[in-house]
Design a protein around this motif. Structure first.
Motif, short mmCIF file in Angstrom:
data_model
loop_
_atom_site.label_atom_id
_atom_site.label_comp_id
_atom_site.label_asym_id
_atom_site.label_seq_id
_atom_site.Cartn_x
_atom_site.Cartn_y
_atom_site.Cartn_z
N MET A 57 124.01 -45.05 48.68
CA MET A 57 123.90 -43.62 48.39
C MET A 57 122.43 -43.24 48.30
SD MET A 57 126.92 -42.96 45.59
CE MET A 57 126.10 -43.92 44.32
N VAL A 58 122.08 -42.15 48.97
CA VAL A 58 120.69 -41.71 49.01
C VAL A 58 120.59 -40.33 48.39
CG1 VAL A 58 118.71 -41.23 50.48
CG2 VAL A 58 120.33 -43.04 51.11
N PRO A 59 119.87 -40.16 47.27
CA PRO A 59 119.74 -38.83 46.68
C PRO A 59 118.79 -37.97 47.51
CG PRO A 59 118.36 -40.38 45.49
CD PRO A 59 119.13 -41.18 46.52
N LEU A 60 119.20 -36.74 47.78
CA LEU A 60 118.37 -35.82 48.55
C LEU A 60 117.69 -34.78 47.67
CD1 LEU A 60 120.73 -35.24 51.62
CD2 LEU A 60 118.83 -36.87 51.40
N ARG A 61 118.43 -34.21 46.75
CA ARG A 61 117.86 -33.26 45.79
C ARG A 61 118.88 -33.02 44.69
NH1 ARG A 61 119.23 -29.84 50.19
NH2 ARG A 61 120.82 -28.28 49.64
N ASP A 62 118.41 -32.43 43.59
CA ASP A 62 119.32 -32.06 42.51
C ASP A 62 119.40 -30.54 42.45
OD1 ASP A 62 116.92 -31.28 41.44
OD2 ASP A 62 117.01 -32.57 39.68
N ASN A 63 120.18 -30.04 41.50
CA ASN A 63 120.34 -28.60 41.36
C ASN A 63 119.63 -28.07 40.13
OD1 ASN A 63 122.06 -29.68 39.41
ND2 ASN A 63 123.56 -28.03 39.62
N ASN A 64 118.58 -28.78 39.69
CA ASN A 64 117.83 -28.39 38.51
C ASN A 64 116.49 -27.77 38.90
OD1 ASN A 64 119.27 -28.87 36.20
ND2 ASN A 64 118.60 -30.97 35.95
N PRO A 65 116.35 -26.46 38.81
CA PRO A 65 115.02 -25.88 39.04
C PRO A 65 114.09 -26.22 37.89
CG PRO A 65 116.55 -24.21 38.27
CD PRO A 65 117.36 -25.45 38.48
N VAL A 66 112.81 -26.14 38.13
CA VAL A 66 111.82 -26.45 37.09
C VAL A 66 110.98 -25.22 36.81
CG1 VAL A 66 111.72 -28.91 37.61
CG2 VAL A 66 110.20 -27.33 38.82
N ASN A 67 110.32 -25.22 35.65
CA ASN A 67 109.52 -24.09 35.22
C ASN A 67 108.03 -24.31 35.42
OD1 ASN A 67 111.83 -22.64 34.19
ND2 ASN A 67 111.84 -24.10 32.50
N SER A 68 107.64 -25.49 35.90
CA SER A 68 106.23 -25.79 36.09
C SER A 68 106.06 -26.67 37.32
CB SER A 68 105.66 -26.52 34.86
OG SER A 68 106.34 -27.74 34.64
N THR A 69 104.85 -26.70 37.84
CA THR A 69 104.55 -27.54 39.01
C THR A 69 104.40 -28.99 38.56
OG1 THR A 69 103.37 -25.71 40.06
CG2 THR A 69 102.94 -27.93 40.90
N PRO A 70 105.14 -29.92 39.16
CA PRO A 70 105.07 -31.34 38.76
C PRO A 70 103.81 -32.02 39.30
CG PRO A 70 106.62 -31.09 40.55
CD PRO A 70 106.16 -29.70 40.21
#
Length: 234
Positions: A1-14
């Motif tokens: 299984m390969v994760p592509l993205r999640d559905n969690n937006p963020v509030n700051s630039t990582p």
């Protein structure tokens, strides 16, 4: 299984996640240009060699300062393009939310601390191994442990390779990451029962499982559960 993205937006630039990815890629590009004999020496110098770490306890004045720094330097070395790519993909998918929750400085401390303690977990099970343990996967396992603790209901868009084609499904983080942790722990136990050197040309399963557990413990100690509320999911 390969994760592509999640559905969690963020509030700051990582920014720390970006910096870690860039640094890992730059170091990899430098190491691939080394001749084979120099590359072997490079890994033995900057990778975590369990036998050397064990010997440091018997020679505290001599070997300790140099050997123990490899708990951190080994996190930025990789054995091949797929090793690097897989680690950076997982860091990209799961790291931004944890950095968003902890803040930049705490996240960097958390990341490096998880990586170092994960390497110690591997050493605890293979204290006489002579092959260097390298890779960011122990630190990233800590990020994954923190992620499943903080966002168990987030969904991960996952690539599933089948026999003749690929498909994608959304899997809740608690199942995706929970399965990953159980898999690493079981592989580690199986390797011990077969008397296989976990660090020799294979996968450091105990660094993975250990890093995951460290992330679950260290994250809340740094304020993971009390910092920011989880962002709205789209």
């Amino acid at each position: 299984m390969v994760p592509l993205r999640d559905n969690n937006p963020v509030n700051s630039t990582p920014r720390v996640v970006y910096g870690l990815i860039i640094l890992n890629v730059v170091i990899f590009l430098l190491q691939v240009n080394l001749p084979p004999n120099q590359l072997e020496s490079f890994f033995n110098t900057w990778g975590m060699v369990p036998q050397q770490l064990t010997a440091s306890f018997q020679n505290l004045q001599g070997a300790l300062p140099w050997v123990w720094i490899t708990l951190f330097t080994s996190q930025f070395l990789h054995g091949g393009i797929f090793h690097l790519g897989g680690n950076m993909l997982y860091l990209w998918v799961f790291g931004n939310n944890i950095e968003d929750q902890l803040g930049h400085v705490k996240f960097l401390i958390f990341y490096l601390g998880c990586g170092a303690l994960a390497a110690l977990a591997q050493w605890a099970f293979e204290p006489t191994a002579t092959i260097p343990t390298i890779g960011a996967s122990g630190a990233i396992a800590g990020v994954m442990g923190a992620y499943v603790l903080r966002f168990p209901r987030a969904t991960i868009l996952t690539l599933i390779p089948l026999i003749f084609f690929f498909t994608t499904i959304r899997i809740p983080a608690i199942y995706f990451l929970g399965f990953w942790f159980i898999q690493q722990a079981l592989y580690g136990l199986a390797s011990l029962s077969r008397n296989i050197n976990l660090g020799a040309g294979g996968v450091a399963y105990w660094a993975h499982a250990g890093g995951f557990v460290v992330g679950v413990i260290l994250g809340p100690l740094l304020g993971l559960m009390t910092s920011k509320s989880p962002p709205r999911r789209r």
